[in-house]
Design a protein around this motif. Sequence first.
Motif, PDB file in Angstrom:
ATOM      1  N   PHE A   2       0.842  -1.201   0.000  1.00  0.00           N
ATOM      2  CA  PHE A   2       0.000   0.000   0.000  1.00  0.00           C
ATOM      3  C   PHE A   2       0.875   1.249   0.000  1.00  0.00           C
ATOM      4  O   PHE A   2       2.080   1.178   0.266  1.00  0.00           O
ATOM      5  CB  PHE A   2      -1.004  -0.006   1.157  1.00  0.00           C
ATOM      6  N   THR A   3       0.256   2.358  -0.306  1.00  0.00           N
ATOM      7  CA  THR A   3       0.980   3.615  -0.484  1.00  0.00           C
ATOM      8  C   THR A   3       0.463   4.652   0.508  1.00  0.00           C
ATOM      9  O   THR A   3      -0.740   4.755   0.726  1.00  0.00           O
ATOM     10  CB  THR A   3       0.770   4.145  -1.918  1.00  0.00           C
ATOM     11  N   PHE A   8       4.115  16.164   0.786  1.00  0.00           N
ATOM     12  CA  PHE A   8       5.571  16.239   0.834  1.00  0.00           C
ATOM     13  C   PHE A   8       6.267  15.049   0.183  1.00  0.00           C
ATOM     14  O   PHE A   8       7.353  15.190  -0.350  1.00  0.00           O
ATOM     15  CB  PHE A   8       6.035  16.365   2.293  1.00  0.00           C
ATOM     16  N   THR A   9       5.654  13.890   0.238  1.00  0.00           N
ATOM     17  CA  THR A   9       6.328  12.721  -0.310  1.00  0.00           C
ATOM     18  C   THR A   9       5.350  11.561  -0.478  1.00  0.00           C
ATOM     19  O   THR A   9       4.188  11.640  -0.062  1.00  0.00           O
ATOM     20  CB  THR A   9       7.505  12.283   0.593  1.00  0.00           C
ATOM     21  N   ALA A  28      10.826   4.809  -0.875  1.00  0.00           N
ATOM     22  CA  ALA A  28      10.487   6.164  -1.320  1.00  0.00           C
ATOM     23  C   ALA A  28      10.833   6.225  -2.805  1.00  0.00           C
ATOM     24  O   ALA A  28      11.982   6.513  -3.170  1.00  0.00           O
ATOM     25  CB  ALA A  28      11.270   7.199  -0.528  1.00  0.00           C
ATOM     26  N   PRO A  29       9.886   5.910  -3.697  1.00  0.00           N
ATOM     27  CA  PRO A  29      10.234   5.736  -5.111  1.00  0.00           C
ATOM     28  C   PRO A  29      10.818   6.987  -5.752  1.00  0.00           C
ATOM     29  O   PRO A  29      11.705   6.879  -6.601  1.00  0.00           O
ATOM     30  CB  PRO A  29       8.896   5.349  -5.756  1.00  0.00           C
ATOM     31  N   GLY A  32      14.405   7.179  -4.347  1.00  0.00           N
ATOM     32  CA  GLY A  32      15.248   6.040  -4.666  1.00  0.00           C
ATOM     33  C   GLY A  32      15.785   5.298  -3.446  1.00  0.00           C
ATOM     34  O   GLY A  32      16.700   4.493  -3.566  1.00  0.00           O
ATOM     35  N   TYR A  33      15.231   5.581  -2.281  1.00  0.00           N
ATOM     36  CA  TYR A  33      15.673   4.885  -1.071  1.00  0.00           C
ATOM     37  C   TYR A  33      14.683   3.779  -0.708  1.00  0.00           C
ATOM     38  O   TYR A  33      13.498   3.841  -1.034  1.00  0.00           O
ATOM     39  CB  TYR A  33      15.773   5.853   0.107  1.00  0.00           C
ATOM     40  N   SER A  34      15.231   2.785  -0.012  1.00  0.00           N
ATOM     41  CA  SER A  34      14.390   1.683   0.446  1.00  0.00           C
ATOM     42  C   SER A  34      15.026   1.079   1.688  1.00  0.00           C
ATOM     43  O   SER A  34      16.256   1.073   1.821  1.00  0.00           O
ATOM     44  CB  SER A  34      14.278   0.637  -0.668  1.00  0.00           C
ATOM     45  N   VAL A  35      14.187   0.624   2.616  1.00  0.00           N
ATOM     46  CA  VAL A  35      14.731  -0.019   3.806  1.00  0.00           C
ATOM     47  C   VAL A  35      13.839  -1.217   4.132  1.00  0.00           C
ATOM     48  O   VAL A  35      12.630  -1.188   3.880  1.00  0.00           O
ATOM     49  CB  VAL A  35      14.804   0.980   4.991  1.00  0.00           C
TER      50      VAL A  35
END
Lengths: 84, 444
Positions: A2-3, A8-9, A28-29, A32-35
């Motif tokens: 889900f989104t 802001f983002t 965070a498409p 470009g970050y992902s955790v």
Amino acid sequence: MFTLTNEFTTVTIEKVQTRNGERLRISAPRMGYSVELDPLELEALTWQPVETFSRLLSTPFGPDEEGVEARPLSDLILFGGEHG
Amino acid sequence: MAKVKTGVSPRLSRMLEELQEGVEDGLVPAWIFNDPELFELEKEKIFSRSWVYLAHESEIPKPGDYVLRYVLDNPYILVRGEDGVVRALLDMCRHRGMRVCRAELGNASHFRCPFHGWTYRNDGRLIGVPAEREAFGQDFNKEEWGLVPIPRLEAFDGMIFGNLDPEAPSLEEWLGEIRWYLELVTKRSPQGLEVLGPPQRWVVHTDWKLALETFLSDSYHTLMTHRSLIELGIAPKDAKYAMYGEQIHIPGKGHGSMVVGAPPGAKLPPFWGYPEEMLERARTSYPTREQFETARETRILLVTLFPNFSFHNPIRKPDHKYQGAVPMLTFRVWHPLGPGRIEIFSWALVEKDAPEWFKEKTRLSYLRFFGSSGTFEQDDTEIWSHVAHNAATPQGRHLRFNYRMGLKLEPDPNWPGPGVAYGLNFTDANMRNFHRRYLEMLLS
């Protein structure tokens, strides 16, 4: 998946499987970050005060590289230098 | 009253003297309802120094909840911080002035400027600056660069007001005796009020004072402007129904109220038609017995706070089929956009502890009669726009309007509430009081 989004983002959240267990992937498409957080990390989030996130957001577009010195362009223009 | 001061153009000075000379005699020059130079003076002398209604606390109940609200053209983020404290922060990045929050409502722990990425906590503190060390050096102190709070922010029974003047009197002092009438709705139930969704908003080509006077003193217009609703059988048969009440003003403050009872012979339920259980709760939630007794006889209540806030709480038959009568409550801000132009902010509210069926009925009643789709509202706004247009025409601006209704009325000595009350609601007394206060502020 889900989104969650606001003005802001946008972040996407999904449960991902490893061979032996599961994690939560937060991406965070646009940045470009992902955790991928395991349950213990997620548990630790539950007692974080807002100060923790303010500290994380002190670099609003992702981590700044430590120890990088701003280098003037004039350093690269080698008057009479090796290309002279 | 003070004389018109120098510093105002000779043209405007002459015009203000005309208003000053006419107001006690019930003559108000048309030009005050659409004049660019006067509007600039109103911005400086009235709206920069008055308590302006911003929001109801139920619009931002949880940490991070925010709404954008405006005092003149200053945008403020009215936000409940993670600490539960409500603040009003100027929506202007301290770096280059960009808006840091452009959604009209939302929930956010932080606001990030889309120009250079300066990021603020929802308590206003600057916490993030991209490339801070390289761009601003080691000694950059973020604590000096937080979002700017509104100079004054105070609340009364869940109603949040802001003031641009740091030297302004307290909200309590500003309100004065009109509190008694505000409490007729804010203390009707021990739980207080909640909003039914965000405000509806729309732009009308009229002056804020013209819109305001309908809610402050003009019960007379219902005879004609809203006649269609009488013909449809959804307003009382007696076209003079809004005459049967008291009109009250608070001298020196500019505030006023209209408290209307049932027309003679009309079978309207007591206490606006609120459910019996709410009437019972009101017996103990009102601060005084006089307020409870007044509320029990009230069918329509309007309160207007100087300069530009009104509420309207009428009993209504929601349509020609429904057998009962349902009250509704709307708050509104007559937000000035420019000379002859306003934006109306219109909220529907209800008691938090009202039964669910009633909340839904009152919401529907509001939608039918008020708000952008409301029949009453469309009747009014069409007319207001033509009055403002005429007030700016070369010939029309030289006319004076007749505010002499009730000029000879004597105050009602038996009225149990504060203020100066008249026992007949067909009077312009509240408007004359408003204009006295309006002039006093313009000239001070």
